[in-house]
Design a protein around this motif. Sequence first.
Motif, PDB file in Angstrom:
ATOM      1  N   GLU A 145      22.649  51.667  66.999  1.00  0.00           N
ATOM      2  CA  GLU A 145      23.516  52.787  66.658  1.00  0.00           C
ATOM      3  C   GLU A 145      22.799  53.785  65.753  1.00  0.00           C
ATOM      4  O   GLU A 145      21.932  53.418  64.960  1.00  0.00           O
TER       5      GLU A 145
ATOM      6  N   HIS B 297      26.709  53.209  62.393  1.00  0.00           N
ATOM      7  CA  HIS B 297      27.561  52.069  62.712  1.00  0.00           C
ATOM      8  C   HIS B 297      29.000  52.359  62.292  1.00  0.00           C
ATOM      9  O   HIS B 297      29.247  53.036  61.291  1.00  0.00           O
TER      10      HIS B 297
ATOM     11  N   LEU C 224      26.317  56.253  69.063  1.00  0.00           N
ATOM     12  CA  LEU C 224      25.049  55.903  69.711  1.00  0.00           C
ATOM     13  C   LEU C 224      24.197  57.157  69.879  1.00  0.00           C
ATOM     14  O   LEU C 224      24.711  58.279  69.881  1.00  0.00           O
TER      15      LEU C 224
ATOM     16  N   SER D   9      31.034  52.887  67.348  1.00  0.00           N
ATOM     17  CA  SER D   9      29.892  53.381  66.601  1.00  0.00           C
ATOM     18  C   SER D   9      29.331  54.605  67.313  1.00  0.00           C
ATOM     19  O   SER D   9      29.631  54.857  68.486  1.00  0.00           O
TER      20      SER D   9
END
Length: 369
Positions: free
Chosen positions: A356, A359, A295, A293
């Motif tokens: 996140e 995602h 971040l 994902s």
Amino acid sequence: MRAGLEAKRLVVKVGSAVLAGEGGLERPVMAELARQVALLRRGGREVILVSSGAVAAGRAAMGLPRPKDMPLKQALAAIGQPLLMQAWREAFRAEGLEVAQVLLTAEDLAHRERYLNAKATLLALLGLGVVPIVNENDTVAFHEIRFGDNDQLSARVAPLVEAGLLVLLSDVEALYEADPKKNPGARPIPEVASVKEVLTLAGEGNPLGSGGMRSKLLAAGMAARVGIPTLLLPGRRPGVLLAALRGEPLGTYFHAQRRYRGARAWLYQNLSPKGALVLDEGAVRALRERGASLLPSGVKEVQGRFGRGEVVRLLSERGEEVGLGLAAYASEEIARIKGRHSREIEAILGYRYTEEVVHRDHLVLKEEA
């Protein structure tokens, strides 16, 4: 092997050339198609019909030639749409089935909330045992047949309802190596592994370059990219849909490439990202190599204004497009947390939706597309 023939849910697109002649809608053709769909329903399958024919019905009602300007075309579509639905209703009622009209535009399917609303409505209709009949909302579409005479609309409805097969009923027997009208020895192509390879034939002077066949190839390619195979069949041949689904080698079969569902399928076909996120090299590697994902620590810059849940482009620092994703935070929020650790989100914003920014389940990489 033609996978998908056993699919429990089908999207079947019927072109104007199948449904209408010079005198307007041809009721016997519609009755035969309704008969086939009814038999499929009785066999436990669900069918969503994407139907052209509104403009043709309007032309016949008004005694007018083919329209050249968009306002007249939209006016004829408005006149013809209730006539088209009346004809379908009578055909399906003779088979003991009810129908429902669903009008969509490209904007409806590019907007996530409207997309989900359309999906919920179509699935509810199927649950009621009703045959949904989908058409482009020509009366409000600004660009002329933006979906390509409903071909591309059907290719976007198929992943919308998570169909296992897309069927394009046309006035041609199959896809041919050359124009059979000019070259009687032209051979049909029974199966296509990659639409991209076939599109290379669509040059100037080739029948594949015409709007009709090219639109069907583009639709098959769009469906293939989200894992849905396509069958191109001669729609006027009695029983053709039933025969093809039994495995008879009719028409042209386009193989699928991969399978996406839900948000990823929608992202794969989305046409209108609202902004962009510039990622550092480590984030780009994590997305590409580990399927991770995105971040906040991997975000370098926020471009444009977008809300939570809207589509954004994912860019490298060199400006290369990495992919598309659904933003878990609005642009203003990401601008405040970019470059920071996920554990700091709540302290900075005062709340936290997710760890996140995008995602992995809501992300599609460019190389996948």
